[in-house]
Write an enzyme that holds these catalytic residues in place. Structure first.
Site, PDB file in Angstrom:
ATOM      1  N   HIS A 166       0.830  -1.219   0.000  1.00 47.78           N
ATOM      2  CA  HIS A 166       0.000   0.000   0.000  1.00 47.78           C
ATOM      3  C   HIS A 166       0.861   1.265   0.000  1.00 47.78           C
ATOM      4  CE1 HIS A 166      -3.316  -2.710   1.294  1.00 47.78           C
ATOM      5  NE2 HIS A 166      -2.344  -3.260   1.999  1.00 47.78           N
ATOM      6  N   SER A 287      15.506  21.736 -15.519  1.00 48.56           N
ATOM      7  CA  SER A 287      14.347  22.570 -15.811  1.00 48.56           C
ATOM      8  C   SER A 287      14.846  23.915 -16.301  1.00 48.56           C
ATOM      9  CB  SER A 287      13.512  22.752 -14.542  1.00 48.56           C
ATOM     10  OG  SER A 287      12.754  23.941 -14.633  1.00 48.56           O
ATOM     11  N   LYS A 293      16.540  21.373 -10.382  1.00 50.62           N
ATOM     12  CA  LYS A 293      15.843  20.161 -10.814  1.00 50.62           C
ATOM     13  C   LYS A 293      16.723  19.129 -11.501  1.00 50.62           C
ATOM     14  CE  LYS A 293      11.413  20.337 -11.099  1.00 50.62           C
ATOM     15  NZ  LYS A 293      10.533  19.391 -10.472  1.00 50.62           N
ATOM     16  N   ASN A 295      15.144  15.946 -13.289  1.00 49.90           N
ATOM     17  CA  ASN A 295      13.889  15.218 -13.520  1.00 49.90           C
ATOM     18  C   ASN A 295      14.137  13.855 -14.175  1.00 49.90           C
ATOM     19  OD1 ASN A 295      12.436  17.427 -12.524  1.00 49.90           O
ATOM     20  ND2 ASN A 295      12.418  18.402 -14.542  1.00 49.90           N
ATOM     21  N   GLU A 300       9.628   8.713 -16.707  1.00 50.00           N
ATOM     22  CA  GLU A 300       8.270   9.215 -16.943  1.00 50.00           C
ATOM     23  C   GLU A 300       7.797   8.868 -18.356  1.00 50.00           C
ATOM     24  OE1 GLU A 300       7.728  13.335 -14.837  1.00 50.00           O
ATOM     25  OE2 GLU A 300       9.789  13.103 -15.498  1.00 50.00           O
ATOM     26  N   TYR A 327     -10.215 -11.847 -45.772  1.00 48.12           N
ATOM     27  CA  TYR A 327      -9.520 -10.565 -45.771  1.00 48.12           C
ATOM     28  C   TYR A 327     -10.492  -9.410 -45.931  1.00 48.12           C
ATOM     29  CZ  TYR A 327      -6.565  -6.658 -46.958  1.00 48.12           C
ATOM     30  OH  TYR A 327      -5.975  -5.425 -46.948  1.00 48.12           O
ATOM     31  N   GLN A 332      -5.555  -3.612 -43.164  1.00 45.04           N
ATOM     32  CA  GLN A 332      -4.423  -2.740 -43.493  1.00 45.04           C
ATOM     33  C   GLN A 332      -4.069  -1.864 -42.284  1.00 45.04           C
ATOM     34  OE1 GLN A 332      -3.928  -1.318 -47.583  1.00 45.04           O
ATOM     35  NE2 GLN A 332      -4.237   0.739 -46.798  1.00 45.04           N
TER      36      GLN A 332
HETATM   37  N1  ARG Z   1      -2.178  -3.260 -48.612  1.00 43.95           N
HETATM   38  C1  ARG Z   1      -2.979  -4.357 -48.167  1.00 43.95           C
HETATM   39  C2  ARG Z   1      -2.818  -4.538 -46.670  1.00 43.95           C
HETATM   40  O1  ARG Z   1      -1.902  -4.005 -46.130  1.00 43.95           O
HETATM   41  C3  ARG Z   1      -2.558  -5.603 -48.864  1.00 43.95           C
HETATM   42  C4  ARG Z   1      -3.649  -6.555 -49.216  1.00 43.95           C
HETATM   43  C5  ARG Z   1      -4.620  -5.932 -50.102  1.00 43.95           C
HETATM   44  N2  ARG Z   1      -5.503  -6.855 -50.676  1.00 43.95           N
HETATM   45  C6  ARG Z   1      -6.543  -6.493 -51.375  1.00 43.95           C
HETATM   46  N3  ARG Z   1      -7.233  -7.396 -51.898  1.00 43.95           N
HETATM   47  N4  ARG Z   1      -6.849  -5.243 -51.546  1.00 43.95           N
HETATM   48  O2  ARG Z   1      -3.605  -5.180 -46.023  1.00 43.95           O
END
Ligand code: ARG
Length: 468
Positions: A166, A287, A293, A295, A300, A327, A332
Site C-alpha cells: 500500500h 528545468s 531540478k 527530472n 516518466e 480478408y 491494413q
Molecule cells: N495493402 C494491403 C494490406 O496491407 C494488402 C492486401 C490488399 N488486398 C486487397 N485485396 N486489396 O492489407
C-alpha cells in the site's frame, strides 16, 4: 494508343482491367499505405523470391523467367534501399510498387510472379516476417535489461531498504531482492514473446486470395525458404488471421506494464523525499526555470509510453472484432500499431536498461528510512510465537500495543525499555532486541525466495547462469 486504352491507363495497372477511370484523389489517399509499407519491402521481396523459385521448381514458370524475376527483385530491393526508387501512392502498397518496378526492369516476365498468390497472402507473409524479427529484437533487449538488473542486484544484495505494501512501510527487504522481482517479470515476458513467436512462425503463403490455388504449388518449399516452421493449414485462416499482431501487442502490453511499474518506482525513489537512488546527468534533465531540478524524464516517458502500447493493443483488438472472414481492407490498419509499438517498446526497454545501470543506490538513506514505520513489528510478533509459543494472533495483538506505546513516545520499537515491553507482555526478555534491527529482520528471511541476502545470492547465481 487508342483513346480507349489511354483512358484505361489512369486506372490501376495491377487490377484496373475492368476499370474505365481512375480513383478519386481522396480515394487514392485513404487506400494507400505506402508510409508503413516503406518498412516491409525487404520482407516483401524476400517472400517474392521464395515464391518465384518455388514456381520454377514446380515447373509453373520457366527457370529463365524465375532467374530474371529474382535478379530483378534484387535490383528493386537495392533501388529502394538506396532511395533510387520511391514508392508511389497511386500504387497503393509495397506489393504493387515492387511488382510495378520489376515490370519496368524486366518486362513481361514480371507478370508471371503473381501466379498462384494474392496480395492477401503476401501481406500476411510480409508482416509475419517483420513481427518475427521484432520478436527477436525484443528478446535481445529484454535479456540485456535482465542483465542490467542482475548486475545492480549483485551490488545491492545486502542493502537494506523498506519494503512496502500500500506504499506504506511494511518490512525491511534487500534492494537486490527488489530488483530481482523485475528480473522474474521480464523473464516471464520473454517467455510470452517466445511463445507468440512460435505461433506466428507459420507460413500463409500459397493461401492465395482466400481459397488456395489450382496451381501445383509447394507450400512447404516456400515455408522452408522463409524460415517458417510449417505452412498454415487453412487458407481462409491464413489470409484473415492477425493473431500474430494481437499476440505481439498483448505480450508487449504486459511488458509495458512491468516497465511502467519499475519506472514509477524509480520516479518515487529519486524524489528527494525518498532519495533511495539517484540518476546521473545521463538519465535526467534539468528545468529551464528551476535550477535545482533533476527530472527522471526517461522513467516518466516509459510510464507514459506504456499507455500508447496498451492503446495499440486495444486498437488492433477493436479493428479485428467482428470482421467476417476472410480478408478485409480494415486489416491494413493493423500494420502500423504493431510496428510502432514494437519500435517504442524497444526504446523503452533499452532506456530502462540504461537507467538501471546508471542508478546509484543511497544505502544510508535506505537504512535511515528503515528506522521509521516500525518495519520490524512482524519480527517482534514472530519472536513471541517462537520463544513463548504464543499463537500468532495473540502475538500480533501484543505487538500492536508495543507499536502504540512507541508511537506515543515518538520512538522506535528498539528504543522502548525492557521494562516497558514487559509491562505489555511479561514473557519478553532482552533477547527480543536482537530481532528488532532491519539487518536481523532481512537475515532471518531465508525461506526459499525470501529477502535474506543469502537467498538473494542464490537467485543471482541462478539468473547469471540462465542469462549467460
Ligand atoms: N495493402 C494491403 C494490406 O496491407 C494488402 C492486401 C490488399 N488486398 C486487397 N485485396 N486489396 O492489407
Amino acid at each position: 494508343m487508342t483513346k480507349n486504352t489511354s483512358k484505361q491507363s489512369s486506372a490501376n495497372p495491377m487490377w484496373g482491367g475492368h476499370y474505365a477511370t481512375g480513383p478519386a484523389e481522396v480515394m487514392e489517399r485513404i487506400n494507400a499505405c505506402i508510409d508503413v509499407d516503406q518498412r516491409l519491402y525487404r520482407q516483401d521481396i524476400r517472400a517474392s523470391i521464395a515464391h518465384a523459385e518455388m514456381l520454377a521448381a514446380q515447373g509453373i514458370i520457366t527457370d529463365t523467367d524465375a532467374r530474371k524475376i529474382v535478379k530483378g527483385l534484387r535490383q528493386v530491393e537495392k533501388e529502394i534501399a538506396d532511395g533510387r526508387y520511391v514508392m508511389r501512392e497511386a500504387l497503393e502498397d509495397v506489393h504493387m510498387n515492387v511488382e510495378a518496378r520489376l515490370t519496368e526492369i524486366i518486362g513481361p516476365a514480371a507478370g508471371r510472379l503473381h501466379t498462384a498468390r494474392s496480395r492477401n497472402d503476401q501481406v500476411a507473409v510480409d508482416v509475419r516476417l517483420w513481427v518475427r524479427d521484432a520478436y527477436d529484437r525484443m528478446d535481445a533487449v529484454l535479456l540485456d535489461l535482465q542483465k542490467a538488473l542482475v548486475e545492480q542486484a549483485e551490488k545491492e544484495a545486502s542493502t537494506v531498504m523498506p519494503g512496502f505494501t500500500h506504499l506504506q512501510p511494511a518490512q525491511p527487504v534487500t534492494f537486490g531482492h527488489h530488483l530481482l522481482a523485475y528480473v522474474e517479470m521480464f523473464g516471464r515476458d520473454r517467455g510470452r514473446f517466445a511463445d507468440g513467436r512460435t505461433r506466428a512462425n507459420q507460413s500463409p503463403l500459397g493461401a492465395a486470395a482466400l481459397a488456395g490455388t489450382g496451381f501445383a504449388i509447394d507450400r512447404n518449399h516456400t515455408a522452408r525458404a522463409l524460415g517458417f516452421d510449417a505452412p498454415m493449414a487453412n487458407s481462409l485462416d491464413a489470409v484473415s488471421d492477425r493473431d500474430y499482431g494481437m499476440e505481439f501487442l498483448a505480450a508487449a502490453s504486459m511488458t509495458a506494464v512491468h516497465l511502467s511499474r519499475l519506472a514509477e518506482e524509480i520516479i518515487i525513489w529519486t524524489s528527494p523525499f525518498f532519495g533511495f537512488v539517484s540518476l546521473t546527468e545521463a538519465f535526467t534533465t534539468g528545468s529551464s526555470i528551476m535550477p535545482q531540478k533533476r527530472n527522471p524524464d526517461a522513467a516518466e516517458l516509459i510510464r507514459g509510453k506504456a499507455g500508447s502500447i496498451i492503446g495499440a493493443l486495444n486498437g488492433i483488438l477493436v479493428t479485428l472484432k467482428g470482421q467476417p472472414l476472410t480478408y478485409n481492407k480494415d486489416m491494413q490498419e493493423t500494420k502500423l500499431p504493431v510496428m510502432d509499438a514494437a519500435d517504442q517498446l524497444y526504446l523503452m526497454v533499452a532506456a530502462m536498461a540504461g537507467m538501471v545501470r546508471d542508478m546509484q543506490a543511497d544505502r544510508t538513506r535506505m537504512a535511515e528510512a528503515c528506522q521509521r514505520g516500525y518495519l520490524t513489528a512482524t519480527d517482534l510478533a514472530d519472536w513471541l510465537v517462537r520463544t513463548t509459543k504464543m499463537p500468532f494472533r495473540q502475538a500480533h495483538h501484543v505487538t500492536g500495543r508495543a507499536v502504540r506505546l512507541a508511537e506515543s513516545r515518538k520512538c522506535r520499537l528498539d528504543e522502548l525499555s525492557l521494562a516497558d515491553l514487559q509491562a505489555i507482555e511479561s514473557a519478553i526478555t532482552a533477547d527480543l532486541f536482537k530481532v528488532l534491527t532491519p539487518e536481523a529482520s532481512v537475515n532471518s528471511r531465508k525461506s526459499y525466495g525470501g529477502t535474506a541476502p543469502q537467498q538473494v545470492r542464490v537467485q543471482i547465481k541462478r539468473w547469471k547462469k540462465a542469462l549467460a
